[in-house]
Design an enzyme around this catalytic site. Sequence first.
Site, PDB file in Angstrom:
ATOM      1  N   TYR A 572       0.856  -1.196   0.000  1.00 49.58           N
ATOM      2  CA  TYR A 572       0.000   0.000   0.000  1.00 49.58           C
ATOM      3  C   TYR A 572       0.892   1.247   0.000  1.00 49.58           C
ATOM      4  O   TYR A 572       2.126   1.141  -0.030  1.00 49.58           O
ATOM      5  CB  TYR A 572      -0.976  -0.059   1.179  1.00 49.58           C
ATOM      6  CG  TYR A 572      -1.882  -1.275   1.065  1.00 49.58           C
ATOM      7  CD1 TYR A 572      -2.716  -1.429  -0.047  1.00 49.58           C
ATOM      8  CD2 TYR A 572      -1.848  -2.295   2.009  1.00 49.58           C
ATOM      9  CE1 TYR A 572      -3.506  -2.566  -0.193  1.00 49.58           C
ATOM     10  CE2 TYR A 572      -2.645  -3.431   1.862  1.00 49.58           C
ATOM     11  CZ  TYR A 572      -3.467  -3.564   0.755  1.00 49.58           C
ATOM     12  OH  TYR A 572      -4.236  -4.681   0.586  1.00 49.58           O
ATOM     13  N   ARG A 715      -6.178 -15.373  10.436  1.00 52.29           N
ATOM     14  CA  ARG A 715      -7.179 -16.363  10.014  1.00 52.29           C
ATOM     15  C   ARG A 715      -7.725 -17.205  11.165  1.00 52.29           C
ATOM     16  O   ARG A 715      -8.937 -17.468  11.182  1.00 52.29           O
ATOM     17  CB  ARG A 715      -6.603 -17.231   8.886  1.00 52.29           C
ATOM     18  CG  ARG A 715      -6.473 -16.444   7.584  1.00 52.29           C
ATOM     19  CD  ARG A 715      -5.584 -17.138   6.595  1.00 52.29           C
ATOM     20  NE  ARG A 715      -4.226 -17.300   7.096  1.00 52.29           N
ATOM     21  CZ  ARG A 715      -3.308 -18.048   6.514  1.00 52.29           C
ATOM     22  NH1 ARG A 715      -3.591 -18.706   5.419  1.00 52.29           N
ATOM     23  NH2 ARG A 715      -2.094 -18.122   7.019  1.00 52.29           N
TER      24      ARG A 715
HETATM   25  C1  LIG Z   1      -9.320 -11.613   5.208  1.00 51.41           C
HETATM   26  C2  LIG Z   1      -8.037 -10.946   5.534  1.00 51.41           C
HETATM   27  C3  LIG Z   1      -7.954  -9.571   5.536  1.00 51.41           C
HETATM   28  C4  LIG Z   1      -6.754  -8.929   5.863  1.00 51.41           C
HETATM   29  N1  LIG Z   1      -6.699  -7.581   5.962  1.00 51.41           N
HETATM   30  C5  LIG Z   1      -5.588  -6.966   6.448  1.00 51.41           C
HETATM   31  C6  LIG Z   1      -5.599  -5.582   6.752  1.00 51.41           C
HETATM   32  O1  LIG Z   1      -6.591  -4.896   6.633  1.00 51.41           O
HETATM   33  N2  LIG Z   1      -4.443  -5.036   7.199  1.00 51.41           N
HETATM   34  C7  LIG Z   1      -3.312  -5.786   7.377  1.00 51.41           C
HETATM   35  O2  LIG Z   1      -2.282  -5.241   7.782  1.00 51.41           O
HETATM   36  N3  LIG Z   1      -3.305  -7.096   7.128  1.00 51.41           N
HETATM   37  C8  LIG Z   1      -4.425  -7.705   6.694  1.00 51.41           C
HETATM   38  N4  LIG Z   1      -4.429  -9.063   6.519  1.00 51.41           N
HETATM   39  C9  LIG Z   1      -3.220  -9.830   6.827  1.00 51.41           C
HETATM   40  C10 LIG Z   1      -3.292 -10.398   8.246  1.00 51.41           C
HETATM   41  O3  LIG Z   1      -3.308  -9.380   9.215  1.00 51.41           O
HETATM   42  C11 LIG Z   1      -2.093 -11.327   8.527  1.00 51.41           C
HETATM   43  O4  LIG Z   1      -0.908 -10.580   8.441  1.00 51.41           O
HETATM   44  C12 LIG Z   1      -2.044 -12.503   7.569  1.00 51.41           C
HETATM   45  O5  LIG Z   1      -3.333 -13.043   7.337  1.00 51.41           O
HETATM   46  C13 LIG Z   1      -1.158 -13.624   8.124  1.00 51.41           C
HETATM   47  O6  LIG Z   1      -1.626 -14.069   9.367  1.00 51.41           O
HETATM   48  P1  LIG Z   1      -2.422 -15.481   9.544  1.00 51.41           P
HETATM   49  O7  LIG Z   1      -1.526 -16.534   8.991  1.00 51.41           O
HETATM   50  O8  LIG Z   1      -2.622 -15.600  11.026  1.00 51.41           O
HETATM   51  O9  LIG Z   1      -3.704 -15.381   8.778  1.00 51.41           O
HETATM   52  C14 LIG Z   1      -5.617  -9.710   6.157  1.00 51.41           C
HETATM   53  C15 LIG Z   1      -5.713 -11.096   6.141  1.00 51.41           C
HETATM   54  C16 LIG Z   1      -6.910 -11.719   5.857  1.00 51.41           C
HETATM   55  C17 LIG Z   1      -6.969 -13.223   5.902  1.00 51.41           C
END
Ligand SMILES: Cc1cc2nc3c(=O)[nH]c(=O)nc-3n(C[C@H](O)[C@H](O)[C@H](O)COP(=O)(O)O)c2cc1C
Length: 763
Positions: A572, A715
């Site tokens: 971004y 997630r």
């Molecule tokens: C549906 C979804 C939306 C996300 N939106 C953002 C966001 O708005 N800002 C951000 O920094 N990361 C966003 N992420 C990334 C997550 O914060 C995180 O860094 C990434 O999913 C890895 O973590 P996890 O393995 O626990 O899912 C998003 C991830 C998912 C799955």
Amino acid sequence: MKIACLGGGPAGLYFAISMKLRDAAHDITVFERNKPDDTFGWGVVLSNETFENLAKNDPLSAGEIRRHFAYWDDIAVHYRGQKIVSTGHGFSGIARKKLLQLLQQRARGLGIDLRFQTEVASAAELAKTHDLVIAADGLNSRTRNEFAAHFKPGIETRKNKFVWLGTHQKFDDAFTFIFEETAHGWIWAHAYQFDADTATFIVECADDTWQKFGFGTMSQDENCRACETIFAKYLGGHRLMSNAAHVRGSAWLNFPRVLCETWSYENIVLMGDAAATAHFSVGSGTKLAMESAIAMANYLRSEPTMAAAFAKYEDARRTEVLRLQSAARNSLEWFEDVERYLHLDPVQFNYSLLTRSQRISHENLRLRDKEWLEGAEAWFQRLAGAGDNTVRRPMFAPFRLRDMRLKNRIVVSPMAQYKAVDGCPTDWHLVHYGERAKGGAGLVCIEMTCVSAEGRITPGCTGLYAPAHEAAWRRIVDFVHTETDAKICCQLGHSGAKGSTQLGWEEMDAPLKSGNWPVLAPSAIAWSPRNQVARAMTRADMDLVRDQFVASAEMAARAGFDMLEIHCAHGYLLSSFITPLTNRRTDKYGGSLENRMRYPLEIFHAVRAAWPAEKPISVRISANDWVGADGIEPRDAVAISRMLQEAGVDICDVSAGQTSIAARPVYGRMFQTPFSDRIRNETGMATMAVGNIFEPDHVNSILMAGRADLVCLARPHLADPYWTLHAAAKLGDRGEAWPEPYYAGRDQLYRISGNAESMPTAV
Ligand SMILES: Cc1cc2nc3c(=O)[nH]c(=O)nc-3n(C[C@H](O)[C@H](O)[C@H](O)COP(=O)(O)O)c2cc1C
Ligand SMILES: Cc1cc2nc3c(=O)[nH]c(=O)nc-3n(C[C@H](O)[C@H](O)[C@H](O)COP(=O)(O)OP(=O)(O)OC[C@H]3O[C@@H](n4cnc5c(N)ncnc54)[C@H](O)[C@@H]3O)c2cc1C
């Protein structure tokens, strides 16, 4: 079958034995260039699991091996004047020479032809006169080189220097690690007893230290004397000995990690170190060699053709090798980077060392040594300010940033919901964030909330650029504060070139089907060939966006958020200033990393001035663009964090990737945690780790080893808003507060989790 084993090490000898046991009619010859008892090295370590495999394959030789085992259960670590001992690790060791003698004896007994002092010039020659050639010719395999074009060996020479020595000093009470600080840097030893009066003593150090000591110009004898002086206080007057007369020069080596792409060629098959190596710090080279020998013998019996047996062997053993090499890589990298950890308290240092390969988890350590682990947990809680008598898992330790006190270390990672209407959060957001705040996490971070309508990623993204937005967020924040003891963080961002795209569950990052708005970026570059080319920001644009960030931060403050996070990750706007992949500016905002950080830091300073002094600010970064040297690499992330730290950022939220469509991330459990580890331990800055962390065990080991201060789960919180409360119930910890109306559900869960001993305990 007429079989030749090229090499009389563990692989060659044990394969010969295993084949002969399956069919005594095989005609097997082992060719070994050395004399029978003319071997390098000292002791080898075998785990209980490997021993059981050997016992199943050949009870007789296993019994003999067992008779010569030295056992120990403890690991002792000497570090900064302290000796820390933990138990329950269960190793056995044997002299390499004794192991080979026992195998030779067994082979002779089975009628295998052992030809010592017989150098084989070419496996190809043997292949003409034998049905099968086992190329078990070790680390520097000539066969592997002879057919390199076919086997395609990948050889990676590791950074540290090591030398394999022996001593008559006793280390019979524990596998011992000794870390010594010298005028030339740190140097350490891995020591373990392998028979009644001899121990292996491997000395290891960084190349720089090795150069400064001048080890490379010393004879083997001079080396031993120099190492005796360094480790004198642990050697009780005993000498260090070398038996590497066959190695030229000082006998110091750099470990080569070997993995061949193909393991067989016509009737020749690679085995043991010739095919793949495992670093000595996970003590598995002999295990791999002997277990591969068993597997090959089995497949040659079970499969209809030799080719089918080779295919099965390669398939099964490659998986095992990759598993071990991955653990070995974690372990050897830990030793390569050990200077990063040498500031840690001895308790944490010990924990970090014990869990370095990531094969031993937090709860696994508890099974090995409950007392030691509880002592470490108490230390962690004490340091976190939980009080002197608390023994709870690290995830349930409080954490403080400025005046914000979190009840535990779990963070709901920001996740876009794409449910806003004209930037305004709705009841969806109230329920969504309300549920996660009730679910037990210490901190709930809201999704990227945009500083302007044009700064949104999608039409469904939330904003903080209108009074209605502020009021709607205030309602959500009030709910969280009134009904839960979670804190709530507002992530502020601007989409840059990734803006004007479709909702997350439509075609992510693809332009809108209609109604696209113009997008801004540091340089006139499109996110992908399908996206519009962004307009390169002028200074006036930069002022405008900076002021929008400030206005949003003021709204967030009025809405009552406890913390702000500035989104400088995932491609971004601010992230696209930092990475050279999308910042091609020629003014003072482009070029060097310092220049590329200038605008994100300008935003931070402006926001910091507008944000209440008692409340913290985090910055989320992409610590790796996953494109190699053309983009941000972890070492750049350390430099970025240093700049953030100097600017006064309170914590770095260490994410990675999503900055380029060319990225090739390497996924896996906790795959981004090494970046957080590196930043935290090289800069001293507080960090949050994120990325495929989903088990309480992951969280606890990350925190206890000092790899992060907070752990974000994204997630897992979509699947289970109550992740923290459920984890606590599963672990038998009853110290986390549930919402009062849910007490009946809580009590039932506690009962069915069946963990009686459940209150936080005192030591
Ligand atoms: C549906 C979804 C939306 C996300 N939106 C953002 C966001 O708005 N800002 C951000 O920094 N990361 C966003 N992420 C990334 C997550 O914060 C995180 O860094 C990434 O999913 C890895 O973590 P996890 O393995 O626990 O899912 C998003 C991830 C998912 C799955
Ligand atoms: C410092 C260090 C510590 C280690 N510690 C452990 C440990 O604790 N536990 C563990 O399991 N493993 C350990 N290992 C690894 C272990 O030694 C090897 O993985 C293991 O020996 C591999 O067995 P191998 O039969 O494949 O090869 P090797 O044992 O190397 O045997 C190969 C044999 O082939 C012979 N040879 C080579 N070329 C020819 C030729 N052209 N003609 C005739 N003969 C030939 C060699 O002389 C040698 O005897 C350690 C290794 C190192 C370097």
